[in-house]
Write an enzyme that holds these catalytic residues in place. Sequence first.
Site, short mmCIF file in Angstrom:
data_model
loop_
_atom_site.label_atom_id
_atom_site.label_comp_id
_atom_site.label_asym_id
_atom_site.label_seq_id
_atom_site.Cartn_x
_atom_site.Cartn_y
_atom_site.Cartn_z
N ALA A 73 -104.01 -6.30 22.24
CA ALA A 73 -104.83 -5.70 23.02
C ALA A 73 -105.95 -6.37 23.73
CB ALA A 73 -105.44 -4.33 22.48
N THR A 74 -106.49 -7.27 22.86
CA THR A 74 -107.41 -8.09 23.51
C THR A 74 -106.92 -9.02 24.79
OG1 THR A 74 -108.81 -8.37 21.56
CG2 THR A 74 -109.12 -10.26 23.35
N ASN A 153 -113.85 2.84 20.39
CA ASN A 153 -113.35 2.28 19.01
C ASN A 153 -114.48 2.18 17.82
OD1 ASN A 153 -114.71 0.16 20.85
ND2 ASN A 153 -114.63 -1.07 18.87
N GLN A 181 -107.09 2.23 20.83
CA GLN A 181 -107.36 3.27 19.44
C GLN A 181 -106.78 4.62 19.57
OE1 GLN A 181 -108.86 2.86 16.67
NE2 GLN A 181 -109.77 0.82 17.12
N ALA A 202 -100.58 -3.07 18.42
CA ALA A 202 -99.73 -2.73 17.50
C ALA A 202 -100.25 -2.52 16.02
CB ALA A 202 -98.53 -3.81 17.16
N HIS A 203 -101.53 -3.14 15.74
CA HIS A 203 -101.96 -3.18 14.38
C HIS A 203 -102.78 -1.89 14.15
CE1 HIS A 203 -106.06 -5.01 14.78
NE2 HIS A 203 -105.37 -5.26 15.95
N THR A 241 -92.10 -18.18 24.81
CA THR A 241 -91.06 -17.59 24.39
C THR A 241 -91.67 -16.31 23.74
OG1 THR A 241 -90.15 -19.61 24.05
CG2 THR A 241 -89.44 -17.90 22.23
N CYS A 326 -123.82 -7.58 11.02
CA CYS A 326 -124.86 -8.01 10.20
C CYS A 326 -124.36 -9.18 9.05
CB CYS A 326 -125.96 -7.35 9.58
SG CYS A 326 -124.96 -6.09 8.65
#
Lengths: 384, 126
Positions: A73-74, A153, A181, A202-203, A241, A326
């Site tokens: 998605a990034t 998110n 999301q 996908a993940h 590819t 953090c």
Amino acid sequence: MSDPVIYLDHAATAPIDPRVRAAMDESLAAAPGNPSSGHPGGRAARERIEAARAEVAALIGAPAAAIVFTSGATEADNLAILGAARANAARGRHLVSLRTEHRAVLDPLARLAREGFRVTLLTPAADGLIDPAALERALEPGTTLVSVMLVNNEIGVVQDLAAIAAACRRAGALLHVDAAQAAGRVPFEVGALDADLVSLAAHKVHGPVGVGALYVRRAPRPALEPLAYGGGQEGGLRPGTLAAHQIVGMGRAYALARAALHEEPARLAGLRDRLWAALAPLPDVHLNGHPEARAPHILSVSFGGVDGEALRCELPQLAVSSGSACASGHGEPSYVLRALGRDDALAQATLRFSVGRQTTVADVDAAAVGVRRALERLRALAPA
Amino acid sequence: MTGAGAYSAEVLRLFATTPGAGVPVGPDWRRGEASEPLSATRVEVYLRAEAGRVADCRYRVRGCPHTIAALATVAARLPGSSLADLALDVRALAAELGIPPEKLGRLFVIQDAVRAAALQLAPADP
């Protein structure tokens, strides 16, 4: 032996489904073939990819030809934002988004600002929702692109994309939606969404890491400039590819999500609400985001009177995300929560619980008990 | 998120057990406090003295595991120290517990609270 970890971080990444892994294994074991090759192995790989493309498209009600596979998605966000802004620069150089968007949206926008584009970042209300009328007021004749995520998110709020899309149409601006999301958790169809570009992962849906997709509307097709060059794959928008096994995994994950779309969101919402019902009676506990307009799998809660790092350290059996970054000791509170008006202390003492396919009632009950005990100990230790 | 892996075993032990924590009861105890708004760290230190030296130390704290571990360490080491010389070696303490430089400010909060309590025991000359 230590207690097993309760995994409540599905918004970060959802464990791969064994059926997805099996499909990927099968793809990897198949006869070799570049999907662009004409020999039988190549054609078989191409067929597997096209079947997966159809599955991804089916989940969001899109034609298969509108799906461009990416590394995640990034990359899809980057292709949508950088690609659309640069390709439409002759029409205008003004872009609009929200302060609460994912970094995969904000950072490309920052990059475009350095290229001379003007970026307007709007601040949602304290409940995380943007008023579509306020967004429409920010649109100008030179606004070429608006980017608003469907499900936030961090806090899980669901934006009113239909109203936002209508505003974009009236202004002649393209609409990009980060739906990483939302896919598989919040039923939506791109036709109803009326978006020009939609980013998918996908993940987040129990598929593999390393693959995602960008929906690109077919008609009218938005002008997009690719980020990379070197081949004609994916309509020239994403050369290279294709990773057939990754794409097969995404296709299987989306097919499974689609099969469960009528029951699973309600089950997830039930788990989320059960957890909140257990936490809400505790003192100085605050729900982040709109109480109703939110995705079923995310619950963001801020805890007063405790340090966020200490709270998380007190809960080693819980795999959850925090409202801060953090780990390095910087303790920087979440920019999303700060944008919504949470003070630094509360923003830093925030946990994001996100449930998924394997989450059980026992998991959320145990999480609630753990949080209650942690709060009791840390608050007893703290000055009055 | 920050997990237990971000901390040394000693920090985790001190965070889990918080030796010396609590509010003491008795007329001889004096309290000092300090805070740091950005990280919302708050420290209360209670000292009791005998013959110009710290006899005992207790504390309450709202802070990260590093801060809690550092305060527990300080509380264990203060007894026997001269009230006239209560300077903490903040950098040495940070190095000992593996506290990152970004958090040094939280150790100065501990130092300020100790000094404030010590002043209650032995007010400065006018």
